[in-house]
Scaffold this motif. Structure first.
Motif, PDB file in Angstrom:
ATOM      1  N   GLN A  24      -1.607  36.203  14.386  1.00 21.10           N
ATOM      2  CA  GLN A  24      -2.063  34.864  14.045  1.00 21.10           C
ATOM      3  C   GLN A  24      -2.073  33.967  15.280  1.00 21.10           C
ATOM      4  OE1 GLN A  24      -0.645  33.182  10.291  1.00 21.10           O
ATOM      5  NE2 GLN A  24      -0.021  31.351  11.392  1.00 21.10           N
ATOM      6  N   LYS A  55      -6.646  30.325  13.407  1.00 19.99           N
ATOM      7  CA  LYS A  55      -6.599  29.107  12.598  1.00 19.99           C
ATOM      8  C   LYS A  55      -7.369  27.967  13.257  1.00 19.99           C
ATOM      9  CE  LYS A  55      -2.823  29.950   9.602  1.00 19.99           C
ATOM     10  NZ  LYS A  55      -1.768  29.294   8.822  1.00 19.99           N
ATOM     11  N   GLU A 105      -3.777  32.764   2.563  1.00 18.53           N
ATOM     12  CA  GLU A 105      -2.459  32.925   3.168  1.00 18.53           C
ATOM     13  C   GLU A 105      -1.539  31.920   2.476  1.00 18.53           C
ATOM     14  OE1 GLU A 105      -2.041  32.188   7.394  1.00 18.53           O
ATOM     15  OE2 GLU A 105      -0.225  33.399   7.457  1.00 18.53           O
ATOM     16  N   ARG A 132      -7.095  25.683   7.436  1.00 21.71           N
ATOM     17  CA  ARG A 132      -5.722  25.390   7.009  1.00 21.71           C
ATOM     18  C   ARG A 132      -5.474  23.902   6.857  1.00 21.71           C
ATOM     19  NH1 ARG A 132      -3.586  22.064  10.160  1.00 21.71           N
ATOM     20  NH2 ARG A 132      -1.554  23.017  10.493  1.00 21.71           N
ATOM     21  N   ASP A 192      -5.642  28.817   3.939  1.00 24.84           N
ATOM     22  CA  ASP A 192      -4.190  28.676   3.879  1.00 24.84           C
ATOM     23  C   ASP A 192      -3.876  27.383   3.111  1.00 24.84           C
ATOM     24  OD1 ASP A 192      -1.571  27.866   4.323  1.00 24.84           O
ATOM     25  OD2 ASP A 192      -1.588  28.233   6.475  1.00 24.84           O
ATOM     26  N   GLU A 239       2.556  30.680   1.592  1.00 24.02           N
ATOM     27  CA  GLU A 239       3.974  30.800   1.950  1.00 24.02           C
ATOM     28  C   GLU A 239       4.844  30.988   0.708  1.00 24.02           C
ATOM     29  OE1 GLU A 239       4.170  28.598   6.287  1.00 24.02           O
ATOM     30  OE2 GLU A 239       5.347  27.798   4.630  1.00 24.02           O
ATOM     31  N   ARG A 271       3.546  38.064   5.630  1.00 21.70           N
ATOM     32  CA  ARG A 271       3.595  37.152   6.767  1.00 21.70           C
ATOM     33  C   ARG A 271       5.042  36.688   6.983  1.00 21.70           C
ATOM     34  NH1 ARG A 271       2.205  31.530   7.669  1.00 21.70           N
ATOM     35  NH2 ARG A 271       4.303  31.615   8.516  1.00 21.70           N
ATOM     36  N   CYS A 292      -9.629  31.065   9.845  1.00 23.17           N
ATOM     37  CA  CYS A 292      -8.746  30.496   8.823  1.00 23.17           C
ATOM     38  C   CYS A 292      -8.804  28.970   8.798  1.00 23.17           C
ATOM     39  CB  CYS A 292      -7.303  30.959   9.056  1.00 23.17           C
ATOM     40  SG  CYS A 292      -6.154  30.323   7.813  1.00 23.17           S
TER      41      CYS A 292
END
Lengths: 344, 344, 344, 344
Positions: free
Chosen positions: D189, D214, D303, D244, D276, D305, D134, D242
């Motif tokens: 996304q 999301k 997901e 998040r 996420d 980061e 990503r 998703c």
């Protein structure tokens, strides 16, 4: 960072100062008041030291702005912004929002449905004292199977209603690609679901029309002002903020009218603040009471849904007022406005 | 279940009907109006069939109540409840809340601090037009290290202020064990943090004093009415509901004033509704605007914190009004109340 | 303010230091670790200057604590607190919560209904591996017309179940006046609605029993720790924190399990953290998944509602697990616990 | 309305049935399972009577669907949807999400900053076991003055990283006008702020790429599924949901991970659900614990980061993991996945 210039600073001196600032890679926003000139520095000012500016003879004070928004901030622009709707269009009755003397009402149906429907609504709301006609042509619906609005055709019908009544028109924009159909729209609404659609906001910054920016369903006051900043930083300072109810844990109303937003936004920003009591509660019999409450809180305007036959409306049937109730309400609201010496 | 009796039903017939109901293990609440008598059946009515009651000659209609609250419901008690504060006490000026003609204000400091402080505040709020004196003796503080109130001594000081000014007094009860000190308190406040302290509510149902019941920080309207029901079902029908701001995702005010609660509670319940703008925002300069907004929304009363020297207050320093501002506010509020033909 | 003493500070020197602090009107909390001694100063420390303490030879560092809670803070008490339930009672199997090696489960019915019901449940949960028996004797119900629990009689039945199974018992306290019936209760639960009933918390601070403190429906993490502080500052350090779902805008589950509370509370506090997945979701089929998720988040224990015949339960019928599902779940949870080298 | 056909219904008979339905102005969605064929009727089915379909010999049952979403509903499509990412592209390692055997991780930096940065990140996450790369090219930032992403140039860099590592790439689309740059993006996304940007969703329905949708900051589960429905009803069934983190009253984490969304979405929908944890908490040290919790809740993917030098990141510096921590986490997550017989 805001820099306040001394009274009497000459234009050449001001221009020279502005040039210096621009050479540092910053943008500039100039607010010229009766007494003093305020220069707002836009961009990354984190490395500047306010004291450095004091060396310049024309500078009175320089200080950091703690709020993340700048052009929307009252520190940058101490006087109220008055947004003029429908100005300079032949046959259209201009409406000012934010002048502190009037509380203009934007009224009309949730959605434009047919020519008869929008014409009847337009004449009815004008008769009752509304100053701007609203009607949805592009409708943001939770379900893809619900009525999505008449689109471009809906805008054409609004334009016809404007021609007949002289009322400026307000309708919602959902996609940049449709902006070409908004040339004759007088006030462009950004709905709650698009209040952080940053690309749309940027585009509206470059389009020369007043914007009615609605607070998101769970948007903070800061986020609302930052979204206004997106529009303003791209060149359009005619932004009206709109509180339309927020999402809370209690579902007895559709949303929860956050009436405190009015005094708070007035404190921190110079932009006009409009309340939409229809979406805030979603219940016909409650709209009037919330509208009263909004006027008493100092709202600069109201947006109210009115439909000549609410029970047959294609969307939001439960919250639209029939003309008779709207007329009565306008009379009552006039009494509340009068307490502060205002008219509707 | 509510049973509406025919006009002209005789007392013996009504008594007989009530006896039958009680034999089914149910409680009964009788509301005698000008035209008709309404009998509310309390307890587990899930197995009853409304139609069965129609066989009785004096019964006009019988229907299920979908709301979980009964005694607090307007279906049970169609006329507004008027709560009388300070009635029958020598030297005390009675105050009615919910009469539709006045918007009485409960005012005074957050906490009782010293004799001078509460006396000065009492005279100041009386002079400005407040009808009930407030002051916290037992303070619910988030931290065990914060000032917890003067307790019993604080109530003694309030009693003294009542004697001197004639104003009925209102203060918060936090524990059943302290109820013995509330004999001379005219209006007992249940705070937001105790709004579902069911044992406390039951006890107040048996105590013969009006109750000011505050909505919890995240209390729903239904929960507020159910908590009122706890007090009422235990024998005390003098309940005033109070909206004081709810907890949301945005923290720009301490809480979020949910002004819609006023019209909604008026629709579904007969109990008076008071707004506390001080706790709702927690910001001095915003209190007045919210108070105006509350009056325009139809609130039956207001509770406002006033301190003769707010910046030195031992608690909630940032939200209490100095007397001068409170006086000005009362004048302004009077103008808003006048729109509906009411006085403060 | 926390003061960390140098390694090797002698007892007389420490005592002298403590006396000095007390003479300033402050309380003291001493945490003696393997390597260093930490002195927490309780009360109003706003006027103290950390540097002043450095003059004392035994002081290594002194610093302000920014968190409003002190005794509950990990800064004050760096090592994990292990709460022992049922210790020293003959015939009772002791259970430790917070030891980092086990994830004990508190299980049993929502409410104690009959002797058979609680006995069957007790044996069933013990067989499946639960370590503490729960059962409500005093029930906080939104409606005054709902089953309010068996009260004192319910506690007697729990005591009997303890005697038969050897499981320590956990039940909820709602009013100080009932505390006299909790002498044989091993873990006293404070429910979400009473989490800021400060008088109740103070009383539990003086009562010599571990407390299971549930987070309020819209309680912040800070408020939860401040409520723990109320208990601790009054003398009882055996507090277990419990996350049981918070109130949000979305109602698809009864509450919203805030699983992040586990790692966050572990970071800022030394108190054990238990998750109650039953109340968090209110849906039988979801309880197991949330329990797994809680174990993986590092919860020190779980509280799960189990009823031998859930569909006939007198309260919370929709969320209680039958013994067969609970048994299967315990086996699955054991596998998740094993990832971190723990057992249930 | 869903119509379930009898086992053994012939293709011509099915086609004839479908034609009949289409003539009523409805759309049709056919789900062919091993045992039975399910026909979903799309559009306004409010006037249809389920019983009418039973007259047709091939129809087994017909029933109304109460959920407002249809194609996203598990009633319509009982088997899990498996979304294939990167399929059929030369040199790209395909990744399946929703197969019940793997928990693929989408990892990489918040924003694409420089070629070195994204290349280093790509190789690092691949080495640790991530399956999709990503990186944000278009960044939705609250402030117009914050870094807005490299745009088209960022996508070029992602494409280069894909070529070098073989990892499919995932990046966010903010405006329809940029869709032309997403031809080589493998998973598009839609961010939280655009989750009800209905025009964008419609456009993605016509674009032949999997979508990672999301949940909005205060989006309900129903709204998330309705937004998925917008994409599906326009022709694209490859939607991954998703969770998040949602917005609540407590701000100790950036958002609040609503882990219950995983089991609930699995119950009512057939679409895969990804968590996420990075945005959910916004705190580096908490990401790992939430990831564990998500795997234990049954998430179909994660997901996360990852940035090679988080403290120098141009955005979201506080939540990105350095590669070393990400590697350790992947090993730990593998152990949690193994409990259910899955791999990462």
């Amino acid at each position: 960072m805001i820099v306040i210039l001394k009274k009497g600073a000459t234009e050449p001196a001001i221009n020279e100062f502005v040039e210096e600032v621009k050479q540092k890679g910053l943008g500039v926003h100039i607010s010229t008041g009766v007494d003093k000139t305020i220069i707002g520095l836009l961009g990354d000012t984190s490395k500047l030291v306010p004291e450095d500016f004091l060396a310049n003879d024309i500078v009175e004070t320089a200080e950091r702005v703690s709020a993340p928004y700048k052009m929307a901030s009252r520190s940058f622009h101490p006087e109220n912004t008055v947004v003029c709707i429908g100005t300079g269009q032949s046959g259209v009755i201009e409406c000012k929002i934010g002048d502190g003397k009037t509380v203009p009402v934007i009224a009309g149906p949730c959605a434009v449905e047919t020519e008869d429907q929008i014409m009847n609504a337009a004449f009815a709301v004008k008769k009752a004292g509304a100053r701007i006609l609203r009607g949805g042509a592009y409708k943001p619906r939770t379900s893809p199977y619900s009525f999505q609005g008449l689109g471009k055709e809906g805008i054409k019908l609004l334009e016809k209603a404007k021609k007949e009544t002289g009322l400026p028109i307000c309708t919602e924009l959902m996609a940049i690609s449709e902006l070409k159909n908004f040339e004759n729209v007088d006030l462009i609404q950004v709905g709650a679901r698009n209040f952080q659609n940053f690309d749309l906001l940027k585009e509206l910054g470059k389009f020369n029309k007043p914007v009615l920016l609605k607070r998101g369903l769970s948007g903070t006051i800061n986020e609302l002002l930052m979204s206004a900043e997106y529009i303003m930083a791209n060149g359009n300072e005619n932004v009206i903020l709109c509180e339309r109810g927020i999402r809370t844990y209690d579902g007895y109303t559709r949303n929860c009218l956050d009436v405190s937003a009015v005094p708070y936004l007035h404190k921190v920003s110079h932009l006009p603040v409009v309340i939409d009591p229809s979406h805030a509660c979603g219940i016909r019999w409650m709209v009037g009471t919330l509208a009263q409450s909004a006027v008493a809180a100092g709202a600069d305007g109201l947006e109210i849904e009115v439909h000549c036959c609410p029970e047959k409306a294609w969307s939001d049937a439960s919250q639209q007022l029939p003309p008779s109730q709207f007329e009565e309400l306008m009379i009552k609201l006039g009494k509340y406005a009068a307490v502060e010496g205002k008219t509707m």
